[in-house]
Write a protein that holds these residues in place. Sequence first.
Motif, PDB file in Angstrom:
ATOM      1  N   VAL A  58       0.790  -1.084   0.080  1.00 42.79           N
ATOM      2  CA  VAL A  58      -0.076   0.027  -0.078  1.00 42.79           C
ATOM      3  C   VAL A  58       0.903   1.211   0.085  1.00 42.79           C
ATOM      4  O   VAL A  58       1.762   1.333   0.854  1.00 42.79           O
ATOM      5  N   GLU A  59       0.775   2.250  -0.963  1.00 46.45           N
ATOM      6  CA  GLU A  59       1.396   3.425  -1.180  1.00 46.45           C
ATOM      7  C   GLU A  59       1.492   4.080   0.249  1.00 46.45           C
ATOM      8  O   GLU A  59       0.256   4.518   0.602  1.00 46.45           O
ATOM      9  N   GLY A  60       2.574   4.425   0.832  1.00 46.09           N
ATOM     10  CA  GLY A  60       2.630   5.283   1.768  1.00 46.09           C
ATOM     11  C   GLY A  60       2.918   4.274   3.439  1.00 46.09           C
ATOM     12  O   GLY A  60       3.070   4.828   4.314  1.00 46.09           O
ATOM     13  N   SER A  61       2.706   2.954   3.066  1.00 46.21           N
ATOM     14  CA  SER A  61       2.734   2.372   4.320  1.00 46.21           C
ATOM     15  C   SER A  61       4.141   1.640   4.211  1.00 46.21           C
ATOM     16  O   SER A  61       4.863   1.339   3.400  1.00 46.21           O
ATOM     17  N   ARG A  62       4.845   1.684   5.581  1.00 43.11           N
ATOM     18  CA  ARG A  62       6.165   1.057   5.605  1.00 43.11           C
ATOM     19  C   ARG A  62       6.303  -0.332   5.345  1.00 43.11           C
ATOM     20  O   ARG A  62       7.024  -1.123   4.452  1.00 43.11           O
ATOM     21  N   ALA A  63       5.274  -1.195   5.882  1.00 42.43           N
ATOM     22  CA  ALA A  63       5.167  -2.618   5.902  1.00 42.43           C
ATOM     23  C   ALA A  63       4.051  -3.002   4.842  1.00 42.43           C
ATOM     24  O   ALA A  63       3.243  -2.449   4.435  1.00 42.43           O
ATOM     25  N   LEU A  64       4.569  -4.200   4.558  1.00 44.97           N
ATOM     26  CA  LEU A  64       3.267  -4.868   3.499  1.00 44.97           C
ATOM     27  C   LEU A  64       2.165  -5.141   4.452  1.00 44.97           C
ATOM     28  O   LEU A  64       2.461  -5.403   5.647  1.00 44.97           O
ATOM     29  N   VAL A  65       0.789  -5.122   4.010  1.00 45.78           N
ATOM     30  CA  VAL A  65      -0.072  -5.103   4.853  1.00 45.78           C
ATOM     31  C   VAL A  65      -1.019  -6.613   4.549  1.00 45.78           C
ATOM     32  O   VAL A  65      -1.249  -6.902   3.444  1.00 45.78           O
ATOM     33  N   PRO A  66      -1.842  -6.923   5.466  1.00 43.00           N
ATOM     34  CA  PRO A  66      -2.688  -8.135   4.995  1.00 43.00           C
ATOM     35  C   PRO A  66      -3.931  -7.721   4.545  1.00 43.00           C
ATOM     36  O   PRO A  66      -4.557  -7.018   4.996  1.00 43.00           O
ATOM     37  N   SER A  67      -4.184  -8.139   3.198  1.00 43.08           N
ATOM     38  CA  SER A  67      -5.443  -7.681   2.622  1.00 43.08           C
ATOM     39  C   SER A  67      -6.771  -8.276   3.197  1.00 43.08           C
ATOM     40  O   SER A  67      -7.691  -7.681   2.999  1.00 43.08           O
ATOM     41  N   CYS A  68      -6.468  -9.500   3.856  1.00 42.31           N
ATOM     42  CA  CYS A  68      -7.724 -10.059   4.414  1.00 42.31           C
ATOM     43  C   CYS A  68      -8.346  -9.254   5.527  1.00 42.31           C
ATOM     44  O   CYS A  68      -9.603  -9.193   5.776  1.00 42.31           O
ATOM     45  N   SER A  69      -7.693  -8.398   6.252  1.00 41.26           N
ATOM     46  CA  SER A  69      -8.197  -7.698   7.229  1.00 41.26           C
ATOM     47  C   SER A  69      -8.195  -6.138   7.160  1.00 41.26           C
ATOM     48  O   SER A  69      -9.006  -5.297   7.963  1.00 41.26           O
ATOM     49  N   ARG A  70      -7.152  -5.658   6.262  1.00 43.02           N
ATOM     50  CA  ARG A  70      -7.180  -4.134   5.974  1.00 43.02           C
ATOM     51  C   ARG A  70      -8.233  -3.635   5.445  1.00 43.02           C
ATOM     52  O   ARG A  70      -8.558  -4.153   4.382  1.00 43.02           O
ATOM     53  N   GLN A  71      -9.037  -2.676   5.925  1.00 49.35           N
ATOM     54  CA  GLN A  71     -10.125  -2.133   5.159  1.00 49.35           C
ATOM     55  C   GLN A  71      -9.666  -1.159   4.002  1.00 49.35           C
ATOM     56  O   GLN A  71      -8.403  -0.356   4.393  1.00 49.35           O
ATOM     57  N   ALA A  72     -10.335  -1.126   2.946  1.00 47.77           N
ATOM     58  CA  ALA A  72      -9.975  -0.282   1.989  1.00 47.77           C
ATOM     59  C   ALA A  72     -10.346   1.150   2.272  1.00 47.77           C
ATOM     60  O   ALA A  72     -11.290   1.362   2.994  1.00 47.77           O
ATOM     61  N   GLU A  73      -9.365   2.082   1.887  1.00 43.40           N
ATOM     62  CA  GLU A  73      -9.579   3.359   2.305  1.00 43.40           C
ATOM     63  C   GLU A  73      -9.776   4.385   0.853  1.00 43.40           C
ATOM     64  O   GLU A  73      -9.123   3.825  -0.106  1.00 43.40           O
ATOM     65  N   ASP A  74     -10.487   5.517   1.004  1.00 49.02           N
ATOM     66  CA  ASP A  74     -10.682   6.219  -0.275  1.00 49.02           C
ATOM     67  C   ASP A  74      -9.142   6.886  -0.681  1.00 49.02           C
ATOM     68  O   ASP A  74      -8.600   7.460   0.170  1.00 49.02           O
ATOM     69  N   GLY A  75      -8.835   6.628  -1.808  1.00 50.18           N
ATOM     70  CA  GLY A  75      -7.581   7.152  -2.283  1.00 50.18           C
ATOM     71  C   GLY A  75      -6.445   6.115  -2.118  1.00 50.18           C
ATOM     72  O   GLY A  75      -5.562   6.606  -2.576  1.00 50.18           O
ATOM     73  N   MET A  76      -6.776   5.079  -1.461  1.00 51.30           N
ATOM     74  CA  MET A  76      -5.637   4.112  -1.166  1.00 51.30           C
ATOM     75  C   MET A  76      -4.963   3.504  -2.695  1.00 51.30           C
ATOM     76  O   MET A  76      -5.890   3.212  -3.612  1.00 51.30           O
TER      77      MET A  76
END
Length: 301
Positions: free
Chosen positions: A76-94
């Motif tokens: 995810v652009e702007g995130s230092r670490a890779l994120v688990p897609s199964c639990s990370r909620q989608a955000e506007d502009g992500m």
Amino acid sequence: MTKTVHEISNETSNEITDDSMTETPVSLTIDGTKVEVSSGTTVHGACNQAGIDTPTLCWAENLTPVNVCRVCVVEVEGSRALVPSCSRQAEDGMVVNTDSERVRHSRKMVLEFLGSSVDLSQADDLNRWIDHYDADPNRYGDEDNPAERLEEPVLIQDDLYIRDYSKCVLCYKCVSACGDDAQHTYAISAVGRGFDARISTEFSAVLPDSACVYCGNCVGVCPTGALQFKTEYDLRVEDNWRPEEQSVTRTVCSYCGVGCNLELHVQDERIVKVTSPADHSVTSGHLCIKGRFGWQYVHNE
């Protein structure tokens, strides 16, 4: 003038309807493509909506995400670490990248670690992703110095299902199905550390002496064959398990009036196991002992 209960109820209903109608959808970019989803949708759900296949292991549509396998990670652009897609909620502009070099490398490493430590011979979905990412679990050891593997005899303590810890990847699906997400029996949990970690009954009691109610929901969600129908296990031992030749017929359980849907897996004109569709409104893929294992009367001669 005092309002009636009916009037207050109607006003509340209208407020809820108005709020839901004015809810703003979330717009994000996945692999360069604009995707619009409902608020609260996970990144994984957004990927599915966009037709992007994402590997998963500990995730299931009828279970709460536990974030333990890290096979579904995305960038995810702007995130230092890779994120688990199964639990990370989608955000506007992500802005999400599911196939960057960093993502591919991470997924490949996770699959190699799993494949080097346990038997994934019956984990068809994982093997598909191992091939996709050209993962090589064997590179962590050779014949002279093999990687440490979990090797234990199969536990057969009843005629319903078996436990094979040499295939367990500790995805925790069975724990979730036995606990808050389905059965609320809490007969099993994770114990131990490192190579001694496993899913176990309380004080390692044998299944018949444990709190297990034999609903088989743990078997239904296991992705690797670590938990397996005894009928399936016996046919595999005989080298006679032929899923490609099996028919799957959907029907309604005959034991009560709840209306649980069953999927009868039939080989050589005999039922070999019973599952339930995860998207069924009554069962959500979960059954009781009668629905899961009580089909032998069909073959009573």
